[in-house]
Design a protein around this motif. Sequence first.
Motif, PDB file in Angstrom:
ATOM      1  N   LEU A   7       0.826  -1.435   0.041  1.00 54.82           N
ATOM      2  CA  LEU A   7      -0.141   0.009  -0.119  1.00 54.82           C
ATOM      3  C   LEU A   7       0.822   1.360   0.093  1.00 54.82           C
ATOM      4  CD1 LEU A   7      -2.859  -1.062   2.557  1.00 54.82           C
ATOM      5  CD2 LEU A   7      -2.965  -0.773  -0.033  1.00 54.82           C
ATOM      6  N   ALA A   8       1.976   1.245   0.497  1.00 49.22           N
ATOM      7  CA  ALA A   8       2.938   2.241   0.381  1.00 49.22           C
ATOM      8  C   ALA A   8       3.770   2.348  -0.823  1.00 49.22           C
ATOM      9  CB  ALA A   8       3.840   2.159   1.602  1.00 49.22           C
ATOM     10  N   ASP A   9       4.335   1.215  -1.445  1.00 50.18           N
ATOM     11  CA  ASP A   9       5.191   1.333  -2.552  1.00 50.18           C
ATOM     12  C   ASP A   9       4.716   1.238  -3.752  1.00 50.18           C
ATOM     13  OD1 ASP A   9       7.113   1.339  -0.591  1.00 50.18           O
ATOM     14  OD2 ASP A   9       7.511  -0.659  -0.520  1.00 50.18           O
ATOM     15  N   ASP A  10       3.520   0.535  -3.886  1.00 48.35           N
ATOM     16  CA  ASP A  10       2.882   0.326  -5.240  1.00 48.35           C
ATOM     17  C   ASP A  10       1.450   1.176  -5.523  1.00 48.35           C
ATOM     18  OD1 ASP A  10       4.450  -1.588  -6.045  1.00 48.35           O
ATOM     19  OD2 ASP A  10       3.622  -2.755  -4.514  1.00 48.35           O
ATOM     20  N   THR A  11       1.300   2.276  -4.708  1.00 45.83           N
ATOM     21  CA  THR A  11       0.072   3.030  -4.774  1.00 45.83           C
ATOM     22  C   THR A  11       0.776   4.182  -5.538  1.00 45.83           C
ATOM     23  OG1 THR A  11       0.285   3.547  -2.675  1.00 45.83           O
ATOM     24  CG2 THR A  11      -1.247   2.022  -3.294  1.00 45.83           C
ATOM     25  N   ASP A  12       0.956   4.583  -6.702  1.00 45.17           N
ATOM     26  CA  ASP A  12       1.669   5.467  -7.373  1.00 45.17           C
ATOM     27  C   ASP A  12       0.671   6.898  -7.791  1.00 45.17           C
ATOM     28  OD1 ASP A  12       2.803   3.136  -7.698  1.00 45.17           O
ATOM     29  OD2 ASP A  12       2.998   3.380  -9.782  1.00 45.17           O
ATOM     30  N   LYS A  13      -0.650   6.609  -7.592  1.00 44.59           N
ATOM     31  CA  LYS A  13      -1.774   7.652  -7.709  1.00 44.59           C
ATOM     32  C   LYS A  13      -1.388   8.561  -6.953  1.00 44.59           C
ATOM     33  CE  LYS A  13      -3.753   5.283 -11.535  1.00 44.59           C
ATOM     34  NZ  LYS A  13      -4.937   4.704 -11.916  1.00 44.59           N
ATOM     35  N   ARG A  14      -1.968   9.990  -7.019  1.00 46.69           N
ATOM     36  CA  ARG A  14      -2.178  10.882  -6.145  1.00 46.69           C
ATOM     37  C   ARG A  14      -2.976  10.663  -4.995  1.00 46.69           C
ATOM     38  NH1 ARG A  14      -3.808  16.588  -8.215  1.00 46.69           N
ATOM     39  NH2 ARG A  14      -3.214  16.899  -6.087  1.00 46.69           N
ATOM     40  N   LEU A  15      -4.131   9.723  -5.229  1.00 46.14           N
ATOM     41  CA  LEU A  15      -5.027   9.156  -4.205  1.00 46.14           C
ATOM     42  C   LEU A  15      -5.445   7.914  -4.323  1.00 46.14           C
ATOM     43  CD1 LEU A  15      -7.033   9.874  -1.763  1.00 46.14           C
ATOM     44  CD2 LEU A  15      -8.638  10.568  -3.690  1.00 46.14           C
ATOM     45  N   THR A  16      -5.354   7.059  -3.142  1.00 46.79           N
ATOM     46  CA  THR A  16      -5.773   5.678  -3.230  1.00 46.79           C
ATOM     47  C   THR A  16      -6.779   5.497  -2.116  1.00 46.79           C
ATOM     48  OG1 THR A  16      -3.644   4.839  -3.903  1.00 46.79           O
ATOM     49  CG2 THR A  16      -4.916   3.144  -2.917  1.00 46.79           C
ATOM     50  N   LEU A  17      -7.657   4.863  -2.512  1.00 45.04           N
ATOM     51  CA  LEU A  17      -9.088   4.651  -1.512  1.00 45.04           C
ATOM     52  C   LEU A  17      -8.862   3.048  -1.024  1.00 45.04           C
ATOM     53  CD1 LEU A  17     -11.897   6.563  -3.506  1.00 45.04           C
ATOM     54  CD2 LEU A  17     -10.347   7.495  -1.574  1.00 45.04           C
ATOM     55  N   VAL A  18      -8.678   3.030   0.105  1.00 43.63           N
ATOM     56  CA  VAL A  18      -8.468   1.732   0.688  1.00 43.63           C
ATOM     57  C   VAL A  18      -9.521   1.373   1.754  1.00 43.63           C
ATOM     58  CG1 VAL A  18      -6.954   0.176   2.100  1.00 43.63           C
ATOM     59  CG2 VAL A  18      -5.893   2.087   0.619  1.00 43.63           C
ATOM     60  N   PHE A  19     -10.172   0.040   1.359  1.00 44.46           N
ATOM     61  CA  PHE A  19     -11.077  -0.485   2.057  1.00 44.46           C
ATOM     62  C   PHE A  19     -10.910  -1.903   2.935  1.00 44.46           C
ATOM     63  CE2 PHE A  19     -15.490  -2.352   2.175  1.00 44.46           C
ATOM     64  CZ  PHE A  19     -15.814  -1.691   3.480  1.00 44.46           C
TER      65      PHE A  19
END
Length: 180
Positions: free
Chosen positions: A43-55
């Motif tokens: 979730l830290a290294d592979d979320t390259d977009k400006r916003l990641t919504l995590v559920f």
Amino acid sequence: MATLALGGCGDDAKQPFSGQVLDNPYKVPATELVDTDGKPFSLADDTDKRLTLVFFGYVNCKDICPAVLSHLASAMTRLDDADRKQVDVVLVTSDPNTDTPASLRAYLDRFDSSFIGLDADFATIKAVGLDLAVGIDERDPGGHTTQVLGVDSANEAPVYWDADTTPVQFANDIHTLLED
């Protein structure tokens, strides 16, 4: 992102900001999980977009999980292409003893085929959840927290939404967070 969120909450905003902005953002761990293709995903290294919504949720959930995922899918259709390209939606299973990468992929495809599903052993998922203030109980996968976390490009989660957030509210908040 918290500054952006607060900046969008003024009188000139079309709608009030619906998410809860945290004074002390959660730090997103770099713990390696597994995506629905069987590849490592952090979730830290592979979320390259400006916003990641995590559920955090699970495939056999009958009420909250499908409602939240449906609201997120609907919100994504309300965004223009420029905003949509800057956002990922991630479901981390809270029931890794039952969910598999294949069942997660089939489940997410019912909402939006671009949604990312993540799996791991229970201890790993519990640890990631605790870092993000999401409590998960192996005996009760439905007992997970029902919040959606907004993760920014600094690998922090400075905002979250509850399960009652509507698609319009999600879309408005996402647009507000992405405004320069």
